[in-house]
Every structure is written in C-alpha cells, then in structure tokens.
Design a protein around this motif. Structure first.
Motif, PDB file in Angstrom:
ATOM      1  N   VAL A  31       0.867  -1.168   0.000  1.00  0.00           N
ATOM      2  CA  VAL A  31       0.000   0.000   0.000  1.00  0.00           C
ATOM      3  C   VAL A  31       0.902   1.216   0.000  1.00  0.00           C
ATOM      4  CG1 VAL A  31      -1.771   1.283   1.246  1.00  0.00           C
ATOM      5  CG2 VAL A  31      -1.814  -1.221   1.266  1.00  0.00           C
ATOM      6  N   ARG A  32       0.767   2.035  -1.019  1.00  0.00           N
ATOM      7  CA  ARG A  32       1.608   3.226  -1.156  1.00  0.00           C
ATOM      8  C   ARG A  32       0.729   4.456  -1.301  1.00  0.00           C
ATOM      9  NH1 ARG A  32       6.957   2.252  -4.488  1.00  0.00           N
ATOM     10  NH2 ARG A  32       7.478   0.210  -3.703  1.00  0.00           N
ATOM     11  N   LEU A  33       1.264   5.565  -0.916  1.00  0.00           N
ATOM     12  CA  LEU A  33       0.584   6.831  -1.117  1.00  0.00           C
ATOM     13  C   LEU A  33       1.629   7.926  -1.235  1.00  0.00           C
ATOM     14  CD1 LEU A  33      -1.972   8.531  -1.329  1.00  0.00           C
ATOM     15  CD2 LEU A  33      -1.993   8.676   1.158  1.00  0.00           C
ATOM     16  N   ASP A  34       1.688   8.533  -2.390  1.00  0.00           N
ATOM     17  CA  ASP A  34       2.525   9.699  -2.634  1.00  0.00           C
ATOM     18  C   ASP A  34       1.831  10.503  -3.719  1.00  0.00           C
ATOM     19  OD1 ASP A  34       4.528  11.560  -2.558  1.00  0.00           O
ATOM     20  OD2 ASP A  34       5.952  10.372  -3.737  1.00  0.00           O
ATOM     21  N   GLU A  35       0.765  11.185  -3.315  1.00  0.00           N
ATOM     22  CA  GLU A  35      -0.049  11.973  -4.238  1.00  0.00           C
ATOM     23  C   GLU A  35       0.210  13.447  -4.006  1.00  0.00           C
ATOM     24  OE1 GLU A  35      -2.062  10.951  -6.735  1.00  0.00           O
ATOM     25  OE2 GLU A  35      -1.469   8.903  -6.260  1.00  0.00           O
ATOM     26  N   SER A  36       0.052  14.238  -5.062  1.00  0.00           N
ATOM     27  CA  SER A  36       0.191  15.679  -4.917  1.00  0.00           C
ATOM     28  C   SER A  36      -0.713  16.381  -5.917  1.00  0.00           C
ATOM     29  CB  SER A  36       1.647  16.106  -5.112  1.00  0.00           C
ATOM     30  OG  SER A  36       2.077  15.811  -6.416  1.00  0.00           O
ATOM     31  N   VAL A  37      -1.059  17.621  -5.571  1.00  0.00           N
ATOM     32  CA  VAL A  37      -1.881  18.449  -6.450  1.00  0.00           C
ATOM     33  C   VAL A  37      -1.482  19.902  -6.236  1.00  0.00           C
ATOM     34  CG1 VAL A  37      -3.803  18.625  -4.790  1.00  0.00           C
ATOM     35  CG2 VAL A  37      -4.246  18.932  -7.234  1.00  0.00           C
ATOM     36  N   ALA A  38      -1.362  20.655  -7.336  1.00  0.00           N
ATOM     37  CA  ALA A  38      -1.067  22.083  -7.254  1.00  0.00           C
ATOM     38  C   ALA A  38      -2.339  22.795  -6.815  1.00  0.00           C
ATOM     39  CB  ALA A  38      -0.594  22.602  -8.610  1.00  0.00           C
ATOM     40  N   VAL A  39      -2.225  23.599  -5.753  1.00  0.00           N
ATOM     41  CA  VAL A  39      -3.416  24.211  -5.156  1.00  0.00           C
ATOM     42  C   VAL A  39      -3.231  25.704  -4.899  1.00  0.00           C
ATOM     43  CG1 VAL A  39      -4.247  22.105  -4.037  1.00  0.00           C
ATOM     44  CG2 VAL A  39      -2.649  23.600  -2.818  1.00  0.00           C
ATOM     45  N   VAL A  40      -4.377  26.333  -4.660  1.00  0.00           N
ATOM     46  CA  VAL A  40      -4.427  27.716  -4.209  1.00  0.00           C
ATOM     47  C   VAL A  40      -5.119  27.690  -2.852  1.00  0.00           C
ATOM     48  CG1 VAL A  40      -5.360  30.023  -4.631  1.00  0.00           C
ATOM     49  CG2 VAL A  40      -4.588  28.615  -6.560  1.00  0.00           C
ATOM     50  N   HIS A  41      -4.462  28.242  -1.844  1.00  0.00           N
ATOM     51  CA  HIS A  41      -5.072  28.346  -0.517  1.00  0.00           C
ATOM     52  C   HIS A  41      -5.751  29.699  -0.441  1.00  0.00           C
ATOM     53  CE1 HIS A  41      -4.573  29.399   3.947  1.00  0.00           C
ATOM     54  NE2 HIS A  41      -5.658  28.672   3.806  1.00  0.00           N
ATOM     55  N   LYS A  42      -7.077  29.672  -0.247  1.00  0.00           N
ATOM     56  CA  LYS A  42      -7.856  30.906  -0.190  1.00  0.00           C
ATOM     57  C   LYS A  42      -7.815  31.466   1.224  1.00  0.00           C
ATOM     58  CE  LYS A  42     -11.345  28.493  -1.676  1.00  0.00           C
ATOM     59  NZ  LYS A  42     -12.693  28.085  -2.068  1.00  0.00           N
ATOM     60  N   PHE A  45      -8.442  37.396   3.054  1.00  0.00           N
ATOM     61  CA  PHE A  45      -8.031  38.443   2.127  1.00  0.00           C
ATOM     62  C   PHE A  45      -6.823  37.926   1.372  1.00  0.00           C
ATOM     63  CE2 PHE A  45      -9.935  40.663   5.765  1.00  0.00           C
ATOM     64  CZ  PHE A  45     -10.988  41.294   5.107  1.00  0.00           C
ATOM     65  N   GLY A  46      -6.989  37.601   0.114  1.00  0.00           N
ATOM     66  CA  GLY A  46      -5.872  37.135  -0.697  1.00  0.00           C
ATOM     67  C   GLY A  46      -5.788  35.620  -0.793  1.00  0.00           C
ATOM     68  N   LYS A  47      -4.637  35.169  -1.250  1.00  0.00           N
ATOM     69  CA  LYS A  47      -4.415  33.738  -1.460  1.00  0.00           C
ATOM     70  C   LYS A  47      -2.928  33.458  -1.564  1.00  0.00           C
ATOM     71  CE  LYS A  47      -4.739  34.306  -6.422  1.00  0.00           C
ATOM     72  NZ  LYS A  47      -5.455  34.060  -7.631  1.00  0.00           N
ATOM     73  N   CYS A  48      -2.569  32.184  -1.479  1.00  0.00           N
ATOM     74  CA  CYS A  48      -1.197  31.761  -1.740  1.00  0.00           C
ATOM     75  C   CYS A  48      -1.262  30.449  -2.523  1.00  0.00           C
ATOM     76  CB  CYS A  48      -0.384  31.612  -0.454  1.00  0.00           C
ATOM     77  SG  CYS A  48      -0.977  30.378   0.717  1.00  0.00           S
ATOM     78  N   GLU A  49      -0.233  30.181  -3.301  1.00  0.00           N
ATOM     79  CA  GLU A  49      -0.185  28.971  -4.122  1.00  0.00           C
ATOM     80  C   GLU A  49       0.883  28.030  -3.589  1.00  0.00           C
ATOM     81  OE1 GLU A  49       0.368  30.025  -8.217  1.00  0.00           O
ATOM     82  OE2 GLU A  49      -1.590  30.995  -8.332  1.00  0.00           O
ATOM     83  N   GLY A  50       0.645  26.735  -3.820  1.00  0.00           N
ATOM     84  CA  GLY A  50       1.608  25.732  -3.388  1.00  0.00           C
ATOM     85  C   GLY A  50       1.213  24.359  -3.873  1.00  0.00           C
ATOM     86  N   VAL A  51       1.756  23.354  -3.220  1.00  0.00           N
ATOM     87  CA  VAL A  51       1.471  21.958  -3.562  1.00  0.00           C
ATOM     88  C   VAL A  51       0.997  21.243  -2.307  1.00  0.00           C
ATOM     89  CG1 VAL A  51       2.467  19.777  -4.357  1.00  0.00           C
ATOM     90  CG2 VAL A  51       3.177  21.932  -5.420  1.00  0.00           C
ATOM     91  N   LEU A  52      -0.108  20.539  -2.441  1.00  0.00           N
ATOM     92  CA  LEU A  52      -0.634  19.716  -1.365  1.00  0.00           C
ATOM     93  C   LEU A  52      -0.186  18.295  -1.644  1.00  0.00           C
ATOM     94  CD1 LEU A  52      -2.399  20.068   1.137  1.00  0.00           C
ATOM     95  CD2 LEU A  52      -4.375  19.541  -0.281  1.00  0.00           C
ATOM     96  N   ARG A  53       0.512  17.680  -0.675  1.00  0.00           N
ATOM     97  CA  ARG A  53       1.031  16.316  -0.817  1.00  0.00           C
ATOM     98  C   ARG A  53       0.445  15.427   0.259  1.00  0.00           C
ATOM     99  NH1 ARG A  53       6.480  16.119   0.297  1.00  0.00           N
ATOM    100  NH2 ARG A  53       6.286  13.913  -0.096  1.00  0.00           N
ATOM    101  N   ALA A  54       0.296  14.165  -0.066  1.00  0.00           N
ATOM    102  CA  ALA A  54      -0.195  13.189   0.909  1.00  0.00           C
ATOM    103  C   ALA A  54       0.679  11.954   0.865  1.00  0.00           C
ATOM    104  CB  ALA A  54      -1.642  12.815   0.605  1.00  0.00           C
ATOM    105  N   THR A  55       1.088  11.506   2.058  1.00  0.00           N
ATOM    106  CA  THR A  55       1.787  10.234   2.212  1.00  0.00           C
ATOM    107  C   THR A  55       0.918   9.375   3.119  1.00  0.00           C
ATOM    108  OG1 THR A  55       3.009  10.842   4.210  1.00  0.00           O
ATOM    109  CG2 THR A  55       4.000  11.467   2.082  1.00  0.00           C
ATOM    110  N   SER A 104      -5.496  25.048 -11.546  1.00  0.00           N
ATOM    111  CA  SER A 104      -6.089  25.093 -12.881  1.00  0.00           C
ATOM    112  C   SER A 104      -7.565  25.490 -12.844  1.00  0.00           C
ATOM    113  CB  SER A 104      -5.962  23.722 -13.558  1.00  0.00           C
ATOM    114  OG  SER A 104      -6.830  22.794 -12.913  1.00  0.00           O
ATOM    115  N   GLY A 105      -8.167  25.452 -11.648  1.00  0.00           N
ATOM    116  CA  GLY A 105      -9.601  25.724 -11.536  1.00  0.00           C
ATOM    117  C   GLY A 105     -10.465  24.509 -11.820  1.00  0.00           C
TER     118      GLY A 105
END
Length: 128
Positions: A31-42, A45-55, A104-105
């Motif tokens: 059983v493995r888990l190494d997933e990621s998705v490019a995200v925007v944290h809302k 006021f404002g936002k920041c961008e990054g990558v959400l990863r899961a192990t 990407s929306g």
C-alpha cells in the motif's frame, strides 16, 4: 485462507480442503501513497499557491507562505472535498481551517487527489 502483512494489501483465497497436500503461493501488493496536487489556498483576504502532498502518514502543504504545514493524519479533524464548490477543506485538530482550490480551476484534480488518498488510507486502516 487470509494472510496479511502490515503496509500491504491483504491476500485472500478460498479453496477446498482435502487430505492431499496443497502448495499455495502468496504475493502481496504494498500500500503506497505519494499523491500531490497544485493548489491555491484561499485566505480571508488574498491567497497563496503551493502543492498539497499526501503520504501514508502525513498531509503536507508546501508553499513559500507562512501557511505551510506538515501534519500527521491523526492531527486532522476534517479532510473533505466539495466538487460543486471546487473546494478541498482540511481542518487541523485544534488549529487552522484550510480551503484549497486547484491552480487550474478544475475540481477533478481535487476530487481525484481526495479519492486516491482516501482509498489508500482505508486500505491501510483495514490492515491494522
């Protein structure tokens, strides 16, 4: 016959018992888990961008912003996706509430990320 090893999918096979010896070979899938998705944290006021990863042990938000985190799964109160709202919500136990959208929306990216993470975690939970 059911056999299990921690960190691997369970193996199960049904067969007829007899007085004759029977040789059985078992192979396990890790059983493995190494997933990621490019995200925007809302933010409020404002936002920041990054990558959400899961192990298998942690969820990690990688960003240059102060909101970066690395939290064990047991440290979360909520990990939910709302496809209609295009939102992935993560609530840290006793802490901050994070709302993410995909860069990407496209809500499919959040949905697939959530689905893969949930499936792997459920497999691991079934083994324990």
């Amino acid at each position: 016959l059911t056999a299990s090893v921690e960190g691997y999918d369970m193996y199960s096979e049904t067969f007829e018992m007899s007085t004759e010896p029977k040789e059985i070979m078992v192979s396990f899938k890790e059983v493995r888990l190494d997933e990621s998705v490019a995200v925007v944290h809302k933010h409020t006021f404002g936002k920041c961008e990054g990558v959400l990863r899961a192990t298998l042990t942690h969820v990690i938000y990688e960003t240059d912003h102060k909101d970066a985190f690395d939290v064990p799964w047991a440290g979360l109160e909520r990990f939910e996706v709302d496809y209609i709202e295009k939102n992935l919500n993560i609530k840290v136990r006793g802490g901050k509430n994070y709302n993410f959208t995909s860069q990407s929306g496209n809500p499919d990216e959040l949905f697939v990320f959530h689905q893969k993470v949930t499936e792997a975690r459920e497999k691991l939970k079934a083994l324990n």
